[in-house]
Design an enzyme around this catalytic site. Structure first.
Site, PDB file in Angstrom:
ATOM      1  N   ASP A   1     -11.506  11.480   2.729  1.00 11.57           N
ATOM      2  CA  ASP A   1     -10.798  12.428   1.884  1.00 11.57           C
ATOM      3  C   ASP A   1     -11.762  13.279   1.069  1.00 11.57           C
ATOM      4  O   ASP A   1     -11.537  14.475   0.853  1.00 11.57           O
ATOM      5  CB  ASP A   1      -9.843  11.680   0.957  1.00 11.57           C
TER       6      ASP A   1
ATOM      7  N   CYS B   1       0.505 -11.220   4.566  1.00 12.75           N
ATOM      8  CA  CYS B   1      -0.642 -11.742   3.813  1.00 12.75           C
ATOM      9  C   CYS B   1      -0.185 -12.421   2.537  1.00 12.75           C
ATOM     10  O   CYS B   1       0.798 -12.004   1.906  1.00 12.75           O
ATOM     11  CB  CYS B   1      -1.605 -10.604   3.460  1.00 12.75           C
TER      12      CYS B   1
END
Length: 325
Positions: A126, A76
């Site tokens: 999480d 990228c």
């Protein structure tokens, strides 16, 4: 092999040379969802999880991830992002995540949007795993992109995203002014509102200027585009041609009288004439609609009221963010 842009003629990975491409505005929208339990959804919406503010933490994580995409995905390009917006919504058993990323450059921001969704979703995981260790992140996908020579692309055609619910990060400015529509009077309020919204990361087209008698039609056209926000200016007074409040009330599902009252109160600090405004605020099929007066001072007062509450209000309408009593 040559059809895959990240491979050279010999099948080796490469970073695509984009130096010859024109700089254009590039926007990408990606989405995903954290599938969990109804208990977790209830706790998140009540901001009652054992850890910190779940949605705020996930939003910051997603924004940070978008900015670091070139460090995480080897091929990228490094991109200067001009805007990253993360929005959350809820179903009975999932938290939906949508990322809208914008830049002006020679290459797109699809990977930045996808990375933002993935990391925001993983952060949600999480935060909730102590309550639901079986939660899973599903459906991370590109929804739409625009910019460059290919123009606009939408997954599955326009139906999946743009008609499903308001497009986050988009806004429309509607000006009710017979003189403005005829070209005999210069409108300054519409451009002022559009510039204000652009500075805050919204995608805004040119203001729609309609005659007072056509404001209902103009509002219907604006709503058809499914923006997250419509701000009108003009037509809120008591003259025979002022029809913006009537047209607005006809399309609202729920009114927000506190917002409209706060705009009037702010204006009344400067001029008693502000109390004559009949402007409304409310929600129409998920789109926030706010009427502002047609004067430059009235617009300034209205935008000052919206400044500290707009992000929170749009998040609540979309189903995310803490809820006030």
């Amino acid at each position: 092999m040559s059809d895959l842009t990240h491979l050279d003629d010999e099948g080796r990975a490469r970073m695509v040379d984009v130096s010859a491409k024109a700089d254009t505005t590039r926007i990408a929208v990606a989405a995903g969802e954290l599938v969990t339990t109804a208990e977790v959804i209830s706790l998140v919406r009540a901001d009652d999880m054992p850890k910190a503010d779940v949605l705020a933490t996930a939003r910051i994580a997603g924004i940070s991830a978008a900015k670091k995409t070139s460090e995480l995905i080897p091929l990228c390009h490094q991109i200067a992002l001009s805007s990253v917006r993360i929005e959350f919504g809820f179903t009975e058993t999932s938290v939906t995540v949508e990322a809208r990323v914008k830049t002006r450059g020679a290459t797109g921001v699809e990977m930045e949007a996808l990375t933002a969704v993935a990391v925001a979703g993983l952060t949600l995981h999480d935060m909730v795993k102590a309550v639901d260790p079986e939660a899973r992140l599903d459906g991370v996908r590109l929804i739409s992109k625009e910019g460059g020579k290919r123009g606009h692309w939408t997954r599955g055609g326009a139906e999946e995203h743009t008609l499903a619910r308001p497009v986050s990060g988009t806004a429309t400015v509607l000006v009710a002014s017979t003189g403005g529509a005829r070209g005999t009077r210069e409108d300054t309020t519409g451009p002022t509102i559009a510039a204000w919204l652009t500075e805050r990361g919204f995608t805004v087209g040119d203001p729609l200027v309609v005659a007072d008698a056509e404001v209902a039609t103009g509002l219907a056209d604006a709503l058809a585009a499914r923006p997250a926000l419509i701000v009108t200016t003009g037509g809120t007074g008591v003259s025979p041609t002022d029809a913006t409040p009537e047209a607005t009330r006809a399309v609202l599902d729920r009114e927000l009288p506190g917002v409209a009252d706060a705009i009037r109160a702010r204006g009344a600090e400067v001029t008693p004439h502000a109390s004559l405004s009949r402007g409304l605020a409310g929600v129409s099929n998920g789109t926030l609609v706010v009427n502002l007066p047609g004067s430059p001072g009235g617009v300034r007062d209205g935008l000052a009221v919206l400044e500290p509450i707009l992000e929170h209000l749009l998040a609540q309408i979309a189903g995310g963010g803490p809820h006030d009593d």
